[in-house]
Write a protein that holds these residues in place. Structure first.
Motif, PDB file in Angstrom:
ATOM      1  N   ALA A 470       7.980  -9.241  -4.454  1.00  0.00           N
ATOM      2  CA  ALA A 470       8.876  -7.561  -4.163  1.00  0.00           C
ATOM      3  C   ALA A 470      10.249  -7.862  -5.003  1.00  0.00           C
ATOM      4  O   ALA A 470      11.283  -9.251  -4.596  1.00  0.00           O
ATOM      5  N   GLY A 471      10.896  -7.035  -5.343  1.00  0.00           N
ATOM      6  CA  GLY A 471      12.283  -7.262  -6.143  1.00  0.00           C
ATOM      7  C   GLY A 471      12.149  -7.711  -7.063  1.00  0.00           C
ATOM      8  O   GLY A 471      13.599  -7.927  -7.837  1.00  0.00           O
ATOM      9  N   CYS A 472      11.353  -7.772  -7.666  1.00  0.00           N
ATOM     10  CA  CYS A 472      11.327  -8.197  -9.181  1.00  0.00           C
ATOM     11  C   CYS A 472      11.112  -7.313 -10.794  1.00  0.00           C
ATOM     12  O   CYS A 472      11.729  -7.912 -11.885  1.00  0.00           O
ATOM     13  N   GLU A 571       5.942   4.236  -3.634  1.00  0.00           N
ATOM     14  CA  GLU A 571       5.267   4.620  -2.360  1.00  0.00           C
ATOM     15  C   GLU A 571       4.502   4.012  -1.932  1.00  0.00           C
ATOM     16  O   GLU A 571       3.684   4.853  -0.077  1.00  0.00           O
ATOM     17  N   ASN A 572       4.297   2.524  -1.474  1.00  0.00           N
ATOM     18  CA  ASN A 572       3.466   2.236  -0.854  1.00  0.00           C
ATOM     19  C   ASN A 572       2.342   1.847  -0.342  1.00  0.00           C
ATOM     20  O   ASN A 572       1.277   1.779   0.185  1.00  0.00           O
ATOM     21  N   ASN A 573       1.936   2.642  -1.915  1.00  0.00           N
ATOM     22  CA  ASN A 573       0.478   3.181  -1.893  1.00  0.00           C
ATOM     23  C   ASN A 573      -0.501   2.012  -2.612  1.00  0.00           C
ATOM     24  O   ASN A 573      -0.177   1.204  -3.446  1.00  0.00           O
ATOM     25  N   ILE A 574      -1.689   1.662  -1.597  1.00  0.00           N
ATOM     26  CA  ILE A 574      -2.515   0.168  -1.894  1.00  0.00           C
ATOM     27  C   ILE A 574      -4.006   0.659  -2.962  1.00  0.00           C
ATOM     28  O   ILE A 574      -4.235  -0.672  -2.795  1.00  0.00           O
ATOM     29  N   SER A 604       2.026  -5.435   2.288  1.00  0.00           N
ATOM     30  CA  SER A 604       2.159  -5.086   3.845  1.00  0.00           C
ATOM     31  C   SER A 604       2.175  -3.738   4.987  1.00  0.00           C
ATOM     32  O   SER A 604       2.534  -4.074   6.324  1.00  0.00           O
ATOM     33  N   GLN A 605       2.052  -3.312   4.104  1.00  0.00           N
ATOM     34  CA  GLN A 605       1.317  -1.528   4.589  1.00  0.00           C
ATOM     35  C   GLN A 605       0.728  -1.755   5.261  1.00  0.00           C
ATOM     36  O   GLN A 605      -0.007  -0.707   6.678  1.00  0.00           O
ATOM     37  N   PHE A 608      -4.193  -5.944   7.534  1.00  0.00           N
ATOM     38  CA  PHE A 608      -4.480  -7.503   6.455  1.00  0.00           C
ATOM     39  C   PHE A 608      -3.484  -8.408   5.725  1.00  0.00           C
ATOM     40  O   PHE A 608      -3.557  -9.159   5.969  1.00  0.00           O
ATOM     41  N   TYR A 609      -3.227  -7.783   5.042  1.00  0.00           N
ATOM     42  CA  TYR A 609      -2.009  -8.012   3.975  1.00  0.00           C
ATOM     43  C   TYR A 609      -0.602  -8.553   4.606  1.00  0.00           C
ATOM     44  O   TYR A 609      -0.199  -9.908   4.413  1.00  0.00           O
ATOM     45  N   ALA A 610       0.048  -8.232   5.713  1.00  0.00           N
ATOM     46  CA  ALA A 610       1.204  -8.289   5.995  1.00  0.00           C
ATOM     47  C   ALA A 610       0.387  -9.753   7.401  1.00  0.00           C
ATOM     48  O   ALA A 610       1.524 -10.536   7.344  1.00  0.00           O
ATOM     49  N   ASP A 611      -0.507  -9.486   8.315  1.00  0.00           N
ATOM     50  CA  ASP A 611      -1.084 -10.744   8.820  1.00  0.00           C
ATOM     51  C   ASP A 611      -1.285 -11.887   7.484  1.00  0.00           C
ATOM     52  O   ASP A 611      -1.475 -13.365   8.254  1.00  0.00           O
ATOM     53  N   PHE A 612      -1.704 -11.905   6.703  1.00  0.00           N
ATOM     54  CA  PHE A 612      -1.942 -12.909   5.480  1.00  0.00           C
ATOM     55  C   PHE A 612      -0.730 -13.557   4.717  1.00  0.00           C
ATOM     56  O   PHE A 612      -0.971 -14.387   5.104  1.00  0.00           O
ATOM     57  N   ILE A 613       0.359 -13.124   4.532  1.00  0.00           N
ATOM     58  CA  ILE A 613       1.514 -12.993   4.482  1.00  0.00           C
ATOM     59  C   ILE A 613       2.188 -14.307   5.408  1.00  0.00           C
ATOM     60  O   ILE A 613       2.615 -15.221   5.039  1.00  0.00           O
ATOM     61  N   THR A 614       2.562 -13.884   6.525  1.00  0.00           N
ATOM     62  CA  THR A 614       2.253 -14.256   8.132  1.00  0.00           C
ATOM     63  C   THR A 614       1.812 -16.161   7.948  1.00  0.00           C
ATOM     64  O   THR A 614       1.919 -16.639   8.603  1.00  0.00           O
TER      65      THR A 614
END
Length: 631
Positions: A470-472, A571-574, A604-605, A608-614
């Motif tokens: 993110a941010g790169c 657009e946070n489209n995955i 993180s939208q 499943f991925y937000a929880d994996f990052i946590t």
């Protein structure tokens, strides 16, 4: 019965979409484009011909160039032999009766080769696979007609499965507790047992021991099937290694000598009655060759003579057919286990056989209509697989959405939890790699066996890393229907180069761990393969690095796995990263180290991925790509 009429409608939709996409390819592509798409062998050379069953001619061919091109020509599919002088007119249809390496045999619907086959370049072209659809459709219609059968009522949810009590156990010392429970459940089942095997839990080992126990229990012949030739091959070899008499119907995908020796073709060729067949075939071919010597423009006497010679050849071949059938019947009667693909269970040699038990492996990847082909031959069914991994490929979005991608395994797990045994101990992954998958997909029931729970690449390494881009400014690029992220790919190789340099200092050249680089996107795989060629450090790592899509790695494992998530947009489209079962496959391939590289803002939208990052953060496994900015 509504259950089957709905499935028939879905299958019809799927067939139409499949046929349409095949026609588009078939009608618009040149021979070389079709070859690149795996639909054609061209050019080929005819290496042999022989009379075959039912008055047909079997032609053996070899592809003479482009031998490394991946293709879809398989045993049992319909194909044509064509001349490139006029592919629209000069062709004859047939069925592929053998395929191995760069050789195949095609049984043509004719008793002699056409004139045009003697001049010009020849090829073999895949036809649309009507046979499989016909077999699935017929099976569904038969199932609907037999809907009063107890097994069909259980599988469609009309009845509950039953289990014998007081059945003797068949303890196997090499099995763990949940594997043994699965064997006991299979032995006790009247009509249905289900083995739910998460990644690395020894599902194949369990099935092999269960099949041995069933044969000890009632000595009846068992049919073992799976959707892919590769899965059938694996089970065939393992069952044979345990001393069972296994007969493999159809052509194996993996051509090992041991596996070939299990095939029906190989057993037939070794049978004591084959000498007689050889003599008869030689005689038939001699009569046929004599008939061919007559030219087209000749009188009545010559025509009669030619006809008499062909008739004689046919009569001899009828005798051959009878003798071959006797041999096949003899071999089938002696086999303890018959193995085939789902559609192969209806091969003409075994079409009319019935079995007490049918075992369907990899049932999580099997289209339900195909499962009914072997099920109709059984009183009892064992389903084995994992519905939390990849589902079967369905080409029609509409059919998939309306239920065709929901497998019979998935339905039965929901309907009959009492028939399910979950294999709970896995032998592949470090427990930190396993943990997230276990919590999301397997109710936190998975345990890592002591031999793998703590294994690492080296003592102070971490088994898990999520590297956040993110941010790169690593923005994705759209290419047609696919997506790429060249910057993310370049970063992945920087990260991997650091790791490989570290490994080189700790391992000998012959002990280096193996690595998989995977992504959900085909175009990203192309980018990754291309960039790998420009990395001298990684190139010198030799053939220990595999780069491919997630789907191609199902069932495989590596010491180290890198996942390039690819998606990164404002657009946070995955897109289809939202198919979390595909990600379950990706995240459970690694034994000792899993590195996931992606943009947390985009990913993180989805919870499943937000929880994996946590999950990664809580285990000190989160890194930012910025930490590597000076690399």
């Amino acid at each position: 019965m509504h259950y089957f009429s709905k499935l028939l409608d879905l299958l019809k939709t799927e067939r139409e979409v499949d046929q349409l996409s095949y026609q588009k390819l078939s009608e618009t592509l040149s021979v070389s484009e079709r070859r690149a798409n795996g639909l054609t062998w061209y050019p080929i050379a005819i290496t042999d011909t022989e009379m075959s069953r039912g008055d047909y001619l079997t032609v053996e061919v070899e592809r003479t160039t482009h031998q490394d091109v991946v293709h879809q020509l398989r045993f049992g599919v319909s194909a044509v032999l064509f001349s490139n002088h006029d592919r629209k007119q000069d062709f004859v249809e047939g069925t592929i009766s053998f395929q191995s390496g760069n050789r195949l045999k095609i049984t043509l619907r004719t008793d002699e080769l056409p004139e045009w086959s003697r001049n010009g370049k020849l090829g073999i072209d895949l036809l649309f696979d009507d046979t499989s659809y016909d077999e699935m459709q017929n099976a569904l219609k038969q199932a609907a007609a037999q809907s009063e059968k107890p097994l069909i009522q259980v599988l469609t949810g009309e009845k509950k499965p039953g289990f014998h009590t007081g059945i003797p156990s068949y303890p196997v010392s090499k099995l763990n507790a949940s594997q043994q429970a699965a064997v006991d459940k299979i032995v006790a089942a009247n009509d249905l047992a289900i083995v739910h095997g998460p990644p690395g839990t020894g599902k194949t080992t369990t099935l092999v021991q269960a099949i041995k126990a069933l044969i000890k229990q009632d000595h009846k012949q068992i049919l073992v099937v799976a959707p892919s030739n590769t899965a059938v091959d694996l089970l065939s070899e393992k069952l044979s290694d345990e001393g069972l008499n296994v007969l493999r119907v159809g052509n194996p995908a993996r051509v090992s000598e041991h596996l070939m020796s299990l095939t029906l073709d190989s057993r037939v060729s070794e049978h004591s009655s084959m000498k007689e067949i050889g003599k008869l075939k030689k005689q038939a071919n001699e009569f046929r060759n004599m008939a061919h010597k007559y030219k087209r423009n000749f009188g009545k006497a010559e025509r009669d003579q030619r006809k008499a010679l062909f008739d004689e050849a046919r009569n001899i071949m009828k005798q051959v057919d009878k003798t071959e059938q006797y041999i096949i019947d003899d071999l089938l009667a002696k086999a303890q286990v018959i193995t085939a693909t789902l559609v192969g269970a209806n091969h003409y040699t075994v079409r009319n056989l019935t079995y007490h038990t049918v075992v369907i492996d990899e049932a999580g990847q099997a289209l339900e209509p195909a499962c009914w082909i072997p099920i109709l031959k059984a009183q009892k069914v064992v389903l084995a697989g994992d519905h939390c991994q990849l589902s079967p490929t369905v080409k029609s979005n509409e059919a998939a959405k309306n239920g065709l991608s929901t497998t019979l395994l998935e339905k039965c797990v929901a309907l009959h939890p009492e028939a399910v045994v979950l294999l709970e101990e896995q032998y592949r992954m470090n427990e930190m790699i396993m943990g997230y998958s276990s919590s999301i997909f397997y109710q936190d029931k998975l345990r890592a066996h002591g031999s793998v729970a703590q294994h690492l690449l080296f003592s102070d390494d971490k088994p898990l890393a999520f590297v956040d881009t993110a941010g790169c400014g690593f923005d994705e690029k759209s290419e047609g229907t696919s997506t790429t992220n060249p910057d993310e790919a370049a970063f992945l190789y920087k990260h991997l180069t650091l790791l490989v340099t570290e490994l080189r200092s700790r391992y000998g050249d012959h002990e280096l761990p193996n690595i998989a680089i995977i992504s959900p996107y085909k175009q990203q795989i192309q980018v990754l393969k291309e960039q790998l060629l420009h990395s001298p450090v990684l190139q010198s790592y030799g053939n220990r690095i595999s780069v491919n899509t997630i789907d191609s790695f199902q069932g495989q494992e590596r010491d180290i796995v890198y996942i390039s998530m690819t998606r990164s947009n404002s657009e946070n489209n995955i897109g289809f990263l939202s198919d979390i079962r595909r990600m379950n496959v990706a995240m459970t391939r690694a034994r000792k180290k899993l590195v996931v590289i992606g943009d947390s803002a985009t990913l993180s939208q989805l919870p499943f991925y937000a929880d994996f990052i946590t999950y990664a953060e809580q285990r000190d496994a989160y890194q930012s790509a910025w930490e590597f900015a000076d690399m």
